[in-house]
Every structure is written in structure tokens, then in C-alpha cells.
Design a protein around this motif. Sequence first.
Motif, PDB file in Angstrom:
ATOM      1  N   SER A 400       0.852  -1.196   0.000  1.00  0.00           N
ATOM      2  CA  SER A 400       0.000   0.000   0.000  1.00  0.00           C
ATOM      3  C   SER A 400       0.889   1.247   0.000  1.00  0.00           C
ATOM      4  O   SER A 400       2.058   1.202   0.407  1.00  0.00           O
ATOM      5  N   GLU A 466     -11.784   8.485   1.354  1.00  0.00           N
ATOM      6  CA  GLU A 466     -11.503   8.247  -0.055  1.00  0.00           C
ATOM      7  C   GLU A 466     -11.298   9.585  -0.761  1.00  0.00           C
ATOM      8  O   GLU A 466     -12.060  10.527  -0.526  1.00  0.00           O
ATOM      9  N   ILE A 479      -8.010   6.497  -4.048  1.00  0.00           N
ATOM     10  CA  ILE A 479      -7.296   5.838  -2.956  1.00  0.00           C
ATOM     11  C   ILE A 479      -8.205   5.787  -1.731  1.00  0.00           C
ATOM     12  O   ILE A 479      -8.837   6.785  -1.367  1.00  0.00           O
ATOM     13  N   TRP A 481      -7.942   5.659   2.075  1.00  0.00           N
ATOM     14  CA  TRP A 481      -6.898   5.973   3.050  1.00  0.00           C
ATOM     15  C   TRP A 481      -7.252   5.448   4.453  1.00  0.00           C
ATOM     16  O   TRP A 481      -8.413   5.456   4.849  1.00  0.00           O
ATOM     17  N   HIS A 482      -6.201   5.044   5.172  1.00  0.00           N
ATOM     18  CA  HIS A 482      -6.272   4.740   6.596  1.00  0.00           C
ATOM     19  C   HIS A 482      -5.335   5.730   7.277  1.00  0.00           C
ATOM     20  O   HIS A 482      -4.125   5.701   7.025  1.00  0.00           O
ATOM     21  N   ASN A 483      -5.867   6.605   8.124  1.00  0.00           N
ATOM     22  CA  ASN A 483      -5.120   7.765   8.606  1.00  0.00           C
ATOM     23  C   ASN A 483      -4.905   7.728  10.108  1.00  0.00           C
ATOM     24  O   ASN A 483      -5.722   7.171  10.867  1.00  0.00           O
ATOM     25  N   SER A 498      -0.418   8.267   6.778  1.00  0.00           N
ATOM     26  CA  SER A 498      -1.546   7.679   6.047  1.00  0.00           C
ATOM     27  C   SER A 498      -1.045   6.531   5.185  1.00  0.00           C
ATOM     28  O   SER A 498       0.030   6.617   4.580  1.00  0.00           O
ATOM     29  N   GLY A 500      -2.661   3.902   2.092  1.00  0.00           N
ATOM     30  CA  GLY A 500      -3.816   3.845   1.203  1.00  0.00           C
ATOM     31  C   GLY A 500      -3.713   2.737   0.182  1.00  0.00           C
ATOM     32  O   GLY A 500      -2.622   2.320  -0.214  1.00  0.00           O
TER      33      GLY A 500
END
Length: 950
Positions: A400, A466, A479, A481-483, A498, A500
Motif C-alpha cells: 500500500s 476516499e 485511494i 486511506w487509513h489515517n 496515512s 492507502g
Amino acid sequence: MNERVASKSLFLQIIFCTLIFLMVYLIGLNNYLLYHTLAEMFGIVVSIAIFIIAWNTRKNLDNNAFLIIGIAYLFIGAIDLLHLLAYKGMGVFKTGDANLPTQLWVSARLLQSISFLLAPFFIHRKVPAKTILLGYIGLTLFLIASIFYWKVFPVCFVEGSGLTPFKKIAEYVNCLMLALSIGMFFKNRQAFDETVLRYIMASLCLTIVSEVSLTLYAHPYSLSNFMGHYFKIISFYLIYKAIIETGLQRPYDVLFRNLKNNEKALSESEARYRSMMEAMQDPVYIASSDFTVSYMNPAMISWIGREAIGEHCYKALNGYDRKCEFCDFHKITQGGLEIKETFRQKDGRYYHVTHSPVHHVDGSVSKLTIFRDITGIRQIELQCRQERDKARLYLDIVGSIVIVLNPDTTVALINKKGCELLETDEKDIVGKKWFDTFVPEKDRKAAKSVFRDIMSGEIQYTEFYENLILSSKNDEKLILWHNSILRDENGVITGTLSSGDDITASRKVQRDLIWELGVNSALSELYIPLISPEISMQEIGSKILEKGKLITHSEHGFVSIIDPETGINTSHSFSEMMAECKENKTIVFPVGADGSYPGLWGYALNTLKPFFTNSPAEHPSQQGLPEGHRPIKNFLSIPVLFNEKLVGQIALGNKQDPFEERDVAAVSRLAQYYALAINRWLITDALRKSNDELEIRVKERTKALSEFNLLLVNEIEERKILEDNLLKSETELKDLSAKLIQSYEEERRRIGEELHDGLAQTLSAIKVWSDAAIAQMENNRPEASMESIRSILSLAKASVEEVRNIIKNMRPAILDDLGLKAAISWLCQEFEKTHEHIVVQKKLNLVDGEIFESLKVVIFRILQEALNNVSKHSRASAVSVLLDQGPDNIDLQVYDNGIGFNVDETPEALPREKGIGLTSMEQRARLSGGTFSINAAPARGAVIRVTWKI
């Protein structure tokens, strides 16, 4: 002892000054003119002395207020000298009254008060002395010219009445500015010596008293005038004490006060920095330009084991007999560069070395070198680098994108997967603004706003989010995203971390599937209505348009049917693209003479191929939009074909997003349904029409023949009328051209006569007087030459005025500057001045802003020509001008009570000038869209009327 001598000296000065002021006072009582001369001369001498001191010390002055005051006093003294020479009784200027010296006095005091008000603002500001000097030269010349040359300076004294209100107000304004100057000097008192400041403020106070005294006199030799000049003497004496006497005796307290303070501060700073060097734990040494060590701090002595002051640095530190090969001494001392380097000693320890230039007062430069042991720091850096490389390896293995953003939105870190998605190298990403570089412009503003709110703590961070990113090749990728938020040990937000996943492909498949389901659903809903025998063609078109807009998310469009015989494209189903759409139920798109269809809507019909454009204005077939039509931002057109024959069209526009190929495919499937419906409707309509076709054709043929005969007769009559009108217009055009050429020649002849009779004669006289003045100068006759020069100036002024009058007659500037109404008023006033026996009455009812500029010129020229005819031919005693602007028209009438003339006479029978004038007015009116008429009779005057429709 020194205090006793100083007190005695001060006492003697007071006695001396008192005697001088007493003597001046007694002179004033016996001979006021001599008293006034002495008072002004004292001020002039002090002014010049102040200027000389300020100008010659300008390069070393650290308080530019003295430079402003010094330069100002030169021009104050110059105007005071003119005031002295112009004073009543001196006999230098032949004015004979007290107004001229009073004007010069007000000018000098105005210059003085402005200068003292401005001076405090330049205490710490550097302004080129030449710039200040040129500024005062310009201001002084302007004041002198306004008094002597232009004579526009307001009157200050009227014989028999005394001072004018302007003079009194000017003195009070000067007092106000001087009072403000006192406040400004007191506010900046730290920049002045205490004694000098007291003298300056006392001088300004006495100047205010002097100004107030000089608002009370009614005669130049009155007591208040006497006291005003007496206070002026004392004021200038105090300025003399403040700047000249104190400046010569104690220049460092007046002119170079900051220099003295800076020297003291420099000495204290040197002692302070030396103590800092002694206390430093890092080794420090200073070497002069010949490599000789001039200073070593205790840490340096301890490091090398001895004191090496006086030795060469390369010998003391490295044991060399000549300078080191890697030495950058010349770059430091000559180029003024600071050089930093890191090296490793033989014992394995690392040192960070800083070489800096040290500038001495005598202009020489030495090298300051500081050694700092960074062995421990290097070990920590090595460990950090190893940990960073390990973390980088982990990040690059992850499938990722991983990115760290700083609070200023710059990229601090990105992994290998992120570089692949952005299609560029890491060096081209790190340090760049993330949102400005890698987020599409349409999403950029909102994304940056959310990020700013997160950094400020105003909103909570969204864990899953997103958004689109933009690669270096302008490819958009979605993308997921995980933040998370990064914070320091104090809890302050330092950035975001982040990771993604690229979900572009999966989302596209999802959207395509949803879209395909929507298209199939819309088509299935059309089947039953389209096969119904009761549905009309208009209803079929409405259904097709409704589904087409729904499938493509378009805002507007139309669905049309093409007549198989005429090719005319007719639409009964359309959205409201124009205001007329609400009233008209049908739109007909015409076919060209060559059988092609014009414009953007006809492109697909000509090519028989579907097409779309997201830039309609740039498409080669675009021919513009009719007035009132809504703008089109994108356009899609599908030709409807049945058995390869064109039978209709489906057109859609203003889709929310750009049109795509799948929109073409969907609407093309819709067009197949529509083609079947059109074919069914055409067959039904053909069967219905076949029963009545023969009867209708017979009726139409009979009607067509009678209409054709009528049209033929009408066309013959119309052509004859057109030929007669064309012949008449050609005749009138030839007459107008001849008269206009004659008018131009008359205008040239008039201007030539004016130049010959007026300006040329004046210039000849100027040449004669100039030759006379030169000869008188050569014969040493200055008074006669000055008289000749005055005559030259008078003639030159008359020439300028004559040229201005010629220019005004050709094109008055007032028409462009103030408008038609003001220009007509000026024209009438000038006419009355020139023709005093004719009274002009005018009535103007118009709004300048509502009349075109070109029409203003036409109205002005017609009125000018009408008044010219009145003056030359009418013998009238009165003329009336009426210009009325109504809601639908503009009406101009010019009436005179002169001898009149016979309107039935042709222009050729009238006097030559009158015939040309009337023809010119008539043609101007006709060419500007107006109507021209004349109502006149012998002995009854004449009325000229011109009307324009708005």
C-alpha cells in the motif's frame, strides 16, 4: 572652576544678546524699513549657514532630520530674500502694494512648517540628499511660479482692507503644523541632544507666536507686524544656537550623536563577546590574513597543549612549515564566506569546524575558527540512519502507499508503492506540497481546508477516507486511506501518517455495472409506450428525451424528426434552453441550400456518425448561439437511422460531468428504439395523407400560380422604385462629396489665415524683440534688454492663448472631459463672447451617460455649424437652442429671429457658405440615423430641427 567659567560665559552671552535685541528694537522704532531689512537678513544668513553645515556633513549624518531641516532652510532663506526685496518701500519689484511680499512670506512659512513636520519621520530613514534637494527645488519653483508667473497664488493683502481670510487661515494652519512638529520632536526626543531639543522646541514656539502676531496687522508698518518680525529674529537665533553654534562646538552631540553612542556600544559589545569566548568549552582561535594566530581561548590552548599566539596557524595546529593544501583562508577573508566542514582526527574523534570572517575597523579581515567535538552526535546519527534504513525496507515491502505529511502539507516521507502510484521518483515527491501537486484541482480546496482544520485541532481526523490523487502523468487514481495523527512528546500535532490502497479499478467496475443496470431499466420502460398505436410523435419524443437525460445525467436536450422529403429537422420535444421555449411548442432546424445541416447540432447529421464534445466553443462546426440561449458546456448528438436513412436526431447537453464513450453507446441504443417508432409513425402518416394528396395538390398548384403572378408584378414595381432611389442616392453622394471637399478646403484656408494673421505675426514680433534683446545685452543695456524680454513673454503668452483657441475650435476638450451638456453650454458662452450683439438662450434636458459618444460629437458639430450660419447670414439679435431628450428620441432645435431665407431654394442657389453648412448638417444627421428639417421664410427667421430615435 569650569562651572564658574561656563556661568560667566553664559552671563556674557545673555548680556550681549540682550544688547543686540535692544538695538534692533530701537532701530525698528526709528526706521522700520531698516529694521525689517536687518531682521530678514539675519534669518537669511542663519538659513544659509544651516544649509552649509547640513550639506557638508550629509554623508556622516546619522540623524536625517537635520538633513531635511538644513536643505529646507536654504529655500526658506531664498524665499525670504525675495520677500525682503519685494517689501513695500524697497522698490525692487514694481507692484506698489503689500500683497506680493505677504504672499512670499506665507510661502516661506508654509515651507518651514511642512519641513519641521516631516523632519521627525526621517530620523532613522535614509533618503538620498540629492532627492531631497530636487524635491525642494521643485516645490520652491512651483510656489514662486504661482506667485510671479501664473499669478494663481491667493491674494493675501488688500490695500485699505488689510489681510485677507486666506492669509489668516494659512498662518493658523502653519501654527497647527508647528504645534504638531513640537509634539513629534518631543516624541522622538531620544534621538536628540537635550540642549539642542530645547532650543528647537523653543524656536518653534516663538515661530508660532510670530505667526499669530502677523495675523493681526492691517498695515505693513504696524506694531503687530513689528512684533511678528521681532519674534522671528529670536526664533532664528534659537535655531542658530541649536544647529550652528552647538553643531560646531559639540558636533558629536548634534550631528553624530548616534555615532558616539555606537562607539560606546561597540566597546561594550567587544568586551562582552571576549568574555563569552573565554568561557566557551569549544576551542576557538583567530588568525590574521598572514596566517598569524592573534587570539586563542583557554579551551584552544588546553587542546593543543600550549599558547601559540604569534605563530602561523598551520604550524601551531598541524606542525606544517607552509600553509595547508586544503586551506580556504582566501575564500573566507576575501569572499566573506562562512565555511563549515567536518573531519576526523587521528584518535578517531569527529570535529565540526566553522570558519567565519572577522571584519576590523581598519578594513582588514581575519579568520575565526571554532572546533566542536561531535563524536557522540555522529554515533547517534549512525544509529538513527540504520534504524531509518530498516524502517524504509519495511515500508517498501508493504503493498500500500504510505505517506507522512508535515503541517505545511509538504511530503516528509513516501514509500516505494507511493512512488509507483504517482509515477515519479521519491526525490520529485518529498518536499513538494501534497495537495497542490498530487490532488486534482477540483478537490484541492476542500482537501486543504479539512487538513488545516485537523492541524489546528478544530475537527477530529477521519480514520477512513476516499479521495482522488493525480500522478505525474495526470492520471487520476482513487485511494482508500487509513489515517492517523502524529504528535510530539508534548501532544502537539506534527503531521499525519496515512496508508492507502488503490481502488480505482474496483470502483470503475462497480460504477459501470450500476450504469448498465440503469440503461437496461430505462430501455425496458420505453417498450410499451413506443408500440402503442394511440401515442403521438410529440409524446414519443418526450419519452425518449426524458430517458436520454436520465441515463446521461444531462440538464438539457432535444429530440427531433427529419422530414424524408425536405430534410427539415423538427423538434417537438426539448428542454427550455431559451426563453421562447416556454411559448413555442416546436423548433425547426433548417437545412442548408446544399443539403447540409449547419452548426454544432448538424455535425452528426452530416457525418451520420454519433459524436460528443466537452469543449463546444472550440469545435470547428460551432457557429455561435442565438441571443438568449443558455451556454453549452458540453454536447452529444446521435443521428437516428432506419435502414441507413436519416430519420431523426437525439441531442443532449450540459451534462454534470464530461461526456464519455459509454454515453454515446447508451444513447445509440435509445436511438434504435426511436428509429423504429419514427418508421411506424411515418408509415401511418403516409397512409392518412395519401387519401387527400391529389385534391390538395390541385388546390396548391392553382394558388401557387396566382401568387406567382402577383409576386412578379410586385417585383417589377419594386425594382423600378429601387433603380430610381439608387440614381437619386448616387447624385446626392456626388454633391455631398464635392461639398465636403470644398468644406475641408475652406477649413484649411481658415486655419491657415488664423495662423498667418495671428500666430505667424506674433512669432515674427517675438523674433524682432529677441534680436533687440540680444543687441541690447551686447551693448551692456540690461534694463532695455529686460524690457524686451518682458515684451517677448507677453507675446509668447498671447501665442499660447491663440493656439489654444485654434485647438478648441477644431476639437474642444470639454466634450471629452465634461460631456455634451457642459460642451454646449461652453459653446453658447463662447458664441456670446464673440458676437456680443446676439443673445443666446438655451434649454438643455438630457442625461450625458445615456447618449452614445459618437452621437454627442454629431450633436455638437451640428449645433456649432448652425450657430456659425446664424452669425454669418441671419443678422439676428437672438438665437434659442433647445436640446430635449425624451423616452424615445432626442430633439435639437435652433431658432433665430434674423432675416431668414426661402426654404424652397436649392442649396446651389443659397450663398456658398450657407449651402455647404446646411448640406453638412443634413448629411451628419442622416449618417447618424436622424432626420433633418428647416422651417424658414424671408424676414421671419429660421428654425433648424434634428431628431434622433433612441
